[in-house]
Write a protein that holds these residues in place. Structure first.
Motif, PDB file in Angstrom:
ATOM      1  N   ALA A 100       0.816  -1.217   0.000  1.00 13.69           N
ATOM      2  CA  ALA A 100       0.000   0.000   0.000  1.00 13.69           C
ATOM      3  C   ALA A 100       0.848   1.265   0.000  1.00 13.69           C
ATOM      4  CB  ALA A 100      -0.928   0.009   1.219  1.00 13.69           C
ATOM      5  N   LEU A 101       2.058   1.180   0.536  1.00 14.74           N
ATOM      6  CA  LEU A 101       2.948   2.339   0.617  1.00 14.74           C
ATOM      7  C   LEU A 101       3.266   2.847  -0.793  1.00 14.74           C
ATOM      8  CD1 LEU A 101       4.598   3.978   2.766  1.00 14.74           C
ATOM      9  CD2 LEU A 101       6.528   2.490   2.205  1.00 14.74           C
ATOM     10  N   ASP A 102       3.102   4.136  -1.003  1.00 16.37           N
ATOM     11  CA  ASP A 102       3.355   4.713  -2.320  1.00 16.37           C
ATOM     12  C   ASP A 102       4.811   4.489  -2.734  1.00 16.37           C
ATOM     13  OD1 ASP A 102       3.977   6.871  -4.375  1.00 16.37           O
ATOM     14  OD2 ASP A 102       1.841   7.241  -4.050  1.00 16.37           O
ATOM     15  N   PRO A 103       5.060   4.123  -4.009  1.00 16.76           N
ATOM     16  CA  PRO A 103       6.444   3.954  -4.464  1.00 16.76           C
ATOM     17  C   PRO A 103       7.329   5.156  -4.185  1.00 16.76           C
ATOM     18  CG  PRO A 103       4.944   3.057  -6.100  1.00 16.76           C
ATOM     19  CD  PRO A 103       4.086   3.716  -5.046  1.00 16.76           C
ATOM     20  N   GLN A 104       6.760   6.377  -4.188  1.00 18.25           N
ATOM     21  CA  GLN A 104       7.570   7.548  -3.850  1.00 18.25           C
ATOM     22  C   GLN A 104       8.094   7.469  -2.425  1.00 18.25           C
ATOM     23  OE1 GLN A 104       6.193  11.208  -6.686  1.00 18.25           O
ATOM     24  NE2 GLN A 104       5.314  11.157  -4.652  1.00 18.25           N
ATOM     25  N   HIS A 105       7.252   7.026  -1.498  1.00 18.68           N
ATOM     26  CA  HIS A 105       7.695   6.876  -0.116  1.00 18.68           C
ATOM     27  C   HIS A 105       8.799   5.829  -0.020  1.00 18.68           C
ATOM     28  CE1 HIS A 105       3.870   8.929   0.588  1.00 18.68           C
ATOM     29  NE2 HIS A 105       4.193   9.088   1.846  1.00 18.68           N
ATOM     30  N   ARG A 106       8.611   4.710  -0.714  1.00 19.15           N
ATOM     31  CA  ARG A 106       9.604   3.631  -0.668  1.00 19.15           C
ATOM     32  C   ARG A 106      10.960   4.133  -1.159  1.00 19.15           C
ATOM     33  NH1 ARG A 106       6.094  -0.389  -4.428  1.00 19.15           N
ATOM     34  NH2 ARG A 106       4.095  -0.283  -3.331  1.00 19.15           N
ATOM     35  N   LEU A 107      10.958   4.779  -2.334  1.00 19.88           N
ATOM     36  CA  LEU A 107      12.208   5.254  -2.915  1.00 19.88           C
ATOM     37  C   LEU A 107      12.871   6.312  -2.044  1.00 19.88           C
ATOM     38  CD1 LEU A 107      11.151   5.550  -6.661  1.00 19.88           C
ATOM     39  CD2 LEU A 107      12.892   4.021  -5.752  1.00 19.88           C
ATOM     40  N   LEU A 108      12.083   7.202  -1.493  1.00 17.92           N
ATOM     41  CA  LEU A 108      12.652   8.283  -0.697  1.00 17.92           C
ATOM     42  C   LEU A 108      13.255   7.750   0.604  1.00 17.92           C
ATOM     43  CD1 LEU A 108      13.032  11.297  -1.086  1.00 17.92           C
ATOM     44  CD2 LEU A 108      10.924  11.686   0.179  1.00 17.92           C
ATOM     45  N   LEU A 109      12.624   6.763   1.220  1.00 17.35           N
ATOM     46  CA  LEU A 109      13.186   6.149   2.424  1.00 17.35           C
ATOM     47  C   LEU A 109      14.553   5.542   2.132  1.00 17.35           C
ATOM     48  CD1 LEU A 109      10.003   4.459   3.926  1.00 17.35           C
ATOM     49  CD2 LEU A 109      11.532   5.990   5.187  1.00 17.35           C
ATOM     50  N   SER A 597       9.727  -6.737  -5.737  1.00 16.54           N
ATOM     51  CA  SER A 597       8.759  -5.829  -6.343  1.00 16.54           C
ATOM     52  C   SER A 597       7.449  -5.885  -5.570  1.00 16.54           C
ATOM     53  CB  SER A 597       8.515  -6.217  -7.802  1.00 16.54           C
ATOM     54  OG  SER A 597       7.417  -5.498  -8.314  1.00 16.54           O
ATOM     55  N   PHE A 598       7.005  -4.719  -5.107  1.00 13.25           N
ATOM     56  CA  PHE A 598       5.707  -4.619  -4.452  1.00 13.25           C
ATOM     57  C   PHE A 598       4.676  -3.992  -5.379  1.00 13.25           C
ATOM     58  CE2 PHE A 598       8.356  -5.310  -0.770  1.00 13.25           C
ATOM     59  CZ  PHE A 598       7.544  -6.095   0.045  1.00 13.25           C
ATOM     60  N   GLY A 599       5.077  -3.754  -6.621  1.00 13.31           N
ATOM     61  CA  GLY A 599       4.135  -3.224  -7.592  1.00 13.31           C
ATOM     62  C   GLY A 599       3.640  -1.841  -7.215  1.00 13.31           C
ATOM     63  N   ALA A 600       2.574  -1.449  -7.854  1.00 11.76           N
ATOM     64  CA  ALA A 600       1.924  -0.171  -7.569  1.00 11.76           C
ATOM     65  C   ALA A 600       0.498  -0.247  -8.062  1.00 11.76           C
ATOM     66  CB  ALA A 600       2.654   0.983  -8.250  1.00 11.76           C
ATOM     67  N   LEU A 601      -0.388   0.450  -7.377  1.00 12.92           N
ATOM     68  CA  LEU A 601      -1.776   0.495  -7.807  1.00 12.92           C
ATOM     69  C   LEU A 601      -1.892   1.380  -9.037  1.00 12.92           C
ATOM     70  CD1 LEU A 601      -3.427   0.967  -4.305  1.00 12.92           C
ATOM     71  CD2 LEU A 601      -3.269  -1.145  -5.626  1.00 12.92           C
TER      72      LEU A 601
END
Length: 711
Positions: A100-109, A597-601
């Motif tokens: 559920a976590l937005d890919p932007q959040h994942r990358l920024l972390l 890969s957690f994909g994205a909605l």
């Protein structure tokens, strides 16, 4: 037009030096570049990393056939590969949360983690009072999540907002890395990430924090996706961005992420931090109503931002040898940006002409004019991450003393009047000689729709003597390494070996000091003993290739270090020996993130409707099983929970508890006392107690809300 401010060297010089900041760490991922080494190679070599997609690729990623086959569709983008991969466990997210976590959040972390490592700091033991200033773009994932009824039923609407909304970009970094300085999510459209850098700089100067992370991210979608060109619009008709060029026809969208670590220069020097560049000054303005429309740029306040930034630096604008522009390649944008910059750089009395050419004495190597360029020609327009992409490019050019070219250009646009300006477009790589009148200096501009203009003044890092192997007495050092997986450990060892073989490699003593004090200990561990960088590189290569790095390490003087190494391998806490006098942190390869890969909605493939919401489980003998399945779903468990797994050990928190309270009431008619989730119960015990509480009828949601109000 308002007269630009004048520069007073006598008044500004001393205060400017006192207010200088250091860029001590950087990390980023950009189109065609999974790390900054690849980014620099592409920039130096003039590589255009904008991808051209085939029709099959676009259709496979969910594009509408009618759009892809339309006459104005452009199948190009600055595409960021593997933007959906994430090392979720490292950051404490269970599978449901990570998806559920937005890919932007994942990358920024992950990028924030790597930037701190690049600065030589353990990301989970960063300096006290570390602030976070970042921003992001709107995303398809966020929009899809907020309209996904099935996801809302699974984890709750509040959790969806917290995991996807860009306003939580900064707080997630602060929370997961334990950073207790200010935490601000910044939004100024295209100038977001450079505005974040300016705000971080101001916070450091005001003493609000002592270290700051600053930057931004933009991943509107993880899909391969083109765009539609409209005549008179901002997007290029052929998928290429050509700033200031005679063929300029608009920009190209792109995705990327970048973070820099800033400290006060005096603190960085005192603490032995790696200094990649110096930030001498910055300024922020807004066009207000002095332009033809809301989305149009304005000359006057762009000029003011440049003049104020160089004034804050205690320098005249003509001290620059290069300016990294916003440079979108749009007709109006380039013309106004060049007019504003020309006004600013002429305003200090340098002028332009045969007798007093602007930039005289700057030593750019190709005449007297100040070089300009735009990284958008290489990677596209990264929206909220555009400014930090430009900043990192400028820092890398200063580090390598090389001017990187703007690509896809053939000649200056005739309507821009470049010949009458102080500037020339850098269209090929060239050495950046050291000027006679001081260090190499560059300006960086970023402009946002809505009128927020930012300009930053950079200077090359001051020379600093390192702890060289030749100067220091020969001694054996221990280099500890750790990772979450064996493959990540091998990758890290290989990258470190390569770094130690590169020209200008750090000393063995500095390398050992950084690895021992600037990395988070993880479960999969190894160590290497070596007496010089060549030996260290050989043994690290052996480790990377699956061979033992310990075979030839049996001399008596190494026995004590081997004992520490064995304790390290067993997972113990090691009191490492002190490094030699003068040992300092250095920039080394950072953690090789390679999560799944957690994909994205996506909106393109959304077909579910109300009937997709899970049906309530039938009560009766199966109630305990159904409650257990609900707990597993909310906590992201793939299989049955272990007999000793507790709610908190499985990743549960207060927000998940709020969601579960609501689901238990709605699906099963069970009112659960909130205190139940605070007890040290296994998930099996928790399910049993929940079923038992069906008899009590206690209004747990009201109790929970009352508890939150009390806090």
């Amino acid at each position: 037009m308002t007269e630009p401010a004048t520069w007073d060297p006598a008044a500004d010089a001393e205060s400017a030096l006192d207010s200088a900041l250091a860029v001590v760490g950087m990390s980023g991922r950009f189109p065609g570049a999974p790390d900054l080494d690849a980014y620099w190679t592409n920039l130096r070599d003039g590589v255009c990393s904008i991808a051209d997609f085939t029709e099959a690729e676009l259709l496979a990623d969910g594009a509408e056939p009618s759009e892809v086959r339309g006459p104005d569709h452009v199948p190009a983008k600055g595409y960021l590969a593997d933007a959906d991969r994430f090392d979720a466990e490292l950051f404490g997210f269970h599978r449901t949360e990570a998806a559920a976590l937005d890919p932007q959040h994942r990358l920024l972390l992950q990028t924030a983690w790597a930037a701190l490592e690049d600065a030589g700091h353990d990301p989970l033991a960063a300096p006290t009072r570390t602030g976070v200033y970042v921003g992001g773009s709107p995303t398809e994932h966020m929009l899809a999540a907020h309209t996904d009824r099935r996801l809302a039923a699974s984890i709750g609407a509040m959790q969806i907002r917290i995991l996807t909304d860009r306003e939580f970009l900064a707080p997630w970094i602060s929370y997961r890395l334990g950073l207790e300085g200010p935490s601000l999510t910044v939004q100024t459209a295209c100038s977001t990430s450079l505005t974040a850098v300016h705000l971080a700089a101001q916070a450091l100067l005001l003493g609000e924090c002592d270290t700051a992370l600053a930057g931004g991210v933009s991943v509107d979608t993880v899909r391969k996706q083109g765009y539609v060109h409209y005549e008179g619009g901002i997007f290029s008709s052929d998928g290429r961005c050509r700033p200031f060029d005679e063929r300029a026809g608009g920009t190209v969208p792109g995705s990327g992420v970048g973070v820099v670590v800033l400290r006060r220069l005096s603190d960085a020097l005192a603490d032995g931090d790696p200094i990649r560049a110096v930030l001498r000054g910055s300024a922020l303005t807004n066009d207000g109503a002095t332009k033809v429309g809301f989305t149009a740029p304005g000359v006057e306040q762009q000029t003011a931002a440049i003049v104020e930034a160089w004034s804050a630096a205690g320098l005249a604008p003509s001290a620059a040898q290069y300016v990294e522009t916003h440079g979108t390649a749009t007709e109006l944008g380039d013309r106004i940006e060049l007019a504003a910059a020309t006004e600013a750089f002429r305003g200090d009395g340098q002028g332009v002409g045969a007798e007093t050419p602007a930039g005289t004495g700057t030593g750019t190597g190709t005449g007297t004019r100040i070089g300009i360029g735009s990284v958008k020609s290489n990677i596209g327009h990264l929206d909220a991450a555009a400014g930090v992409a430009s900043l990192i490019k400028a820092v890398l050019m200063l580090e390598h003393a090389t001017l990187a070219p703007t690509v896809n250009v053939t000649g200056p646009h005739p309507e821009l009047g470049l010949d009458a300006s102080p500037f020339r477009v850098v269209d090929r790589a060239a050495p950046w000689p050291s000027p006679a009148a001081g260090p190499r200096r560059a300006g960086v501009s970023s402009l946002g729709i809505g009128g927020t203009n930012v300009h930053v003044v950079l200077e090359e890092a001051p020379p600093r003597p390192g702890t060289t192997d030749a100067a220091a007495p020969r001694r054996t050092e221990i280099l500890p390494l750790s990772a979450r997986t064996e493959s990540a450990l091998a990758a890290l060892a290989g990258r470190l070996a390569t770094a130690l073989r590169a020209p200008g490699a750090p000393s063995l003593a500095d390398t050992a000091h950084t690895l021992r004090t600037g990395r988070t200990p993880m479960d999969v561990r190894a160590y290497v003993l070596a007496s010089d960088t060549e030996e260290a590189a050989e043994r690290l290569t052996a480790l990377a290739e699956g061979r033992s790095p310990y075979a030839a390490q049996g001399s008596p003087d190494e026995a004590g270090l081997r004992g520490l190494g064995e304790l390290w391998l067993k997972g113990g806490t090691v009191l490492w020996p002190a490094g030699p006098a003068g040992a300092r942190r250095v920039s080394l390869p950072t953690y090789p993130f390679a999560g799944e890969s957690f994909g994205a909605l996506t909106l393109a493939r959304r077909t579910e409707d109300a009937q997709d919401a899970p049906a309530p489980a039938a009560p009766g003998d199966d109630l305990t099983r159904a409650v257990s399945e609900l707990l597993a779903e909310a906590l992201g468990l793939e299989g049955p929970a272990g007999p000793e797994t507790t709610y908190f050990a499985a990743g549960g928190d207060s927000l998940t508890a709020v969601h579960l309270v609501g689901r238990l009431r709605d699906d099963f008619g069970i009112d659960v006392p909130i205190t139940l989730f605070l007890e040290e119960l296994t998930l099996h015990e928790l399910a049993d107690r929940i079923v038992e509480s069906k008899e009590t009828g206690e209004d747990s949601l009201d109790a929970l809300l009352s508890e939150f109000e009390a806090e």
